[in-house]
Design an enzyme around this catalytic site. Structure first.
Site, mmCIF file in Angstrom:
data_model
loop_
_atom_site.group_PDB
_atom_site.id
_atom_site.type_symbol
_atom_site.label_atom_id
_atom_site.label_comp_id
_atom_site.label_asym_id
_atom_site.label_seq_id
_atom_site.Cartn_x
_atom_site.Cartn_y
_atom_site.Cartn_z
ATOM 1 C CB SER A 1 -0.962 -0.051 1.186
ATOM 2 O OG SER A 1 -1.884 0.997 1.159
ATOM 3 C CG ASP B 1 -2.630 4.018 -1.521
ATOM 4 O OD1 ASP B 1 -3.400 3.941 -2.505
ATOM 5 O OD2 ASP B 1 -2.703 3.244 -0.548
ATOM 6 C CG ASP C 1 -2.811 -0.588 -2.465
ATOM 7 O OD1 ASP C 1 -2.818 0.604 -2.082
ATOM 8 O OD2 ASP C 1 -3.407 -1.497 -1.859
ATOM 9 C CG ASP D 1 -6.057 0.717 -0.940
ATOM 10 O OD1 ASP D 1 -5.213 1.642 -0.834
ATOM 11 O OD2 ASP D 1 -6.109 -0.238 -0.148
#
Length: 455
Positions: free
Chosen positions: A100, A241, A243, A245
């Site tokens: 993340s 960010d 990833d 999400d």
């Protein structure tokens, strides 16, 4: 060894804590659990741009194949893309390789079920039990029972881009937008989506090299995005960010909007359009008191959960709530997705912006976020569950709550990973609330931090 799974999958420094051997075992154990309901489970794997992603993907896939599962490799795609693709392909599970918003040396492995939801605790525990008990799940898998890599008929990125575009019906022709893709999983997809809608797009953080993911860019470092929005004279800046999400927004004046403001703006839009079931929104205990006041003024009720997007989603599924999320920018639109999705959230925000006829700054100014002070009190782990029973501490807490009554709030919670108690205080004036928070934190620490010799 402790629990492998945290609140968001298995994480650690790649090659040291999250090793290829562990990834191989996770692939084997996860597939063994899935084989209880399907002898030949299909698992979709995606990753972000970290240098360790290839290593972990290969090990994970090998573990799955070794126990007779089939894999589909989606390549570099956002976390929410795997949640969507698991449903689209009718797969038994999806796995994301990402840490993340963390720096490149970290990585993680996160499981989704075939419906696109994060794996529930019971299944995670079964996977852990297999690994921690050193059960060799591939003892008898040989010959035709070994799994295969499956090739999808359609490109995974194309499918996800089309899915995102299907969630909106507007155009953005000529509108200036700046995207910050954090040198992460959205570095191609976000630009494709916004160019498809006709926007005049400037993109930063879109040159990943394996080690620059989240490096002074993206949702946790919006400073460069702020500068670029002002330089371009753009209407809005959108930061994701690693990833993708999460979403953090920069308005046309270069000011940052956190998840609280974005959720509030979108919730009001959904209510106006008749899409907000029961006029309800779900957030965590960390959401600002200003958010709660804005929702109260809009006639929207607020459900509050513990910290973590999985807890937000659990409550949303219980109540039928259509939108929920966190200050950090994890936002879930239940009408379209089963997990936080930064790009999808940005599209919903753009819809609210267009419908309002206002600038992003004007929309932002309608929601007052109160100053927030966070002070950590370092205590010994032995006292993390008992410190609040101390009479002197209880009296000080009552005094602080009385001081901010009606214009702020106090939230105290132990850290789940460190020997800390976090004292968070909100109010109308930072200069007034900071001494209150510092005094309370100092009292807690003085009473419950053991000496260096005792520690």
């Amino acid at each position: 060894m402790g629990r492998l799974f945290g609140t968001d999958g298995v994480r650690g420094v790649a090659g040291r804590e999250l090793t290829p051997e562990l990834a191989f075992k996770l692939g084997k154990a996860g597939t063994s659990v899935l084989k209880k309901t399907n002898e030949r489970p299909v698992i979709v794997i995606g990753k972000d741009t970290r240098i360790s992603g290839d290593m972990l993907e290969s090990a994970l896939a090998a573990g799955i194949l070794a126990v007779g599962g089939n894999v589909m490799l989606a390549g570099v795609v956002p976390t929410p893309a795997i949640a969507y693709l698991a449903r689209h392909y009718h797969a038994d599970a999806g796995i994301v390789i990402s840490a993340s918003h963390n720096t490149f040396e970290y990585n993680g492995i996160k499981f989704f079920n075939g419906d696109g939801y994060k794996l529930d605790d019971l299944l995670e525990e079964k996977i852990e039990d297999i690994i921690l008990s050193s059960v060799d799940a591939s003892n008898h898998v040989t010959g035709e029972k070994i799994g295969r890599r499956l090739e999808a008929e359609e490109d995974a990125s194309d499918l996800y881009v089309n899915h995102l575009l299907e969630t909106v019906s507007y155009r953005l022709d000529g509108r200036k937008i700046v995207l910050d893709c954090a040198n992460g999983a959205s570095y191609r997809i976000a630009e494709r989506v916004y160019r498809s809608l006709g926007a005049d797009v400037t993109v930063i953080g879109n040159e990943p090299d394996g080690i620059n993911i989240n490096d002074s860019c993206g949702s946790t470092h919006p400073e460069k995005l702020q500068e670029e929005v002002l330089r371009q004279g753009a209407e809005i800046g959108l930061a994701f960010d690693g990833d993708a999400d999460r979403l953090i927004v920069v308005d046309n004046l270069g000011r940052v909007l956190d998840g609280d403001k974005t959720i509030a703006i979108c919730a009001r839009m959904l209510k106006k359009e008749g899409r907000l079931q029961d006029d309800r929104v779900t957030v965590t205990v960390m959401s600002n008191i200003g958010f709660h006041k804005a929702m109260e003024e809009a006639g929207i009720s607020v459900d509050v959960t513990g910290v973590g997007d999985r807890y937000v989603l659990e409550r949303m599924r219980e109540t039928g709530c259509m939108i929920g999320g966190e200050q950090s920018g994890h936002i879930i639109f239940a009408e379209h997705t089963t997990t936080g999705d930064g790009i999808l959230s940005s599209l919903q925000l753009m819809e609210a912006l267009l419908a309002s006829g206002k600038t992003m700054a004007q929309l932002s100014d309608e929601i007052r976020i109160y100053p927030q002070v966070l002070v950590n009190a370092r205590i010994h782990n032995d006292f993390k569950k008992t410190w609040q029973k101390d009479p002197e501490v209880a009296a000080e807490i009552a005094a602080v709550e009385k001081a901010v009554e009606g214009s702020g709030r106090l939230l105290i919670r132990p850290s789940g990973t460190e020997p800390l108690v976090r004292v968070m205080l909100e109010g109308s004036d930072t200069e007034e609330i900071r001494p209150l928070a510092e005094r309370l934190a100092s009292l807690i620490e003085s009473k419950f931090r053991k000496s260096d010799e005792e520690e």
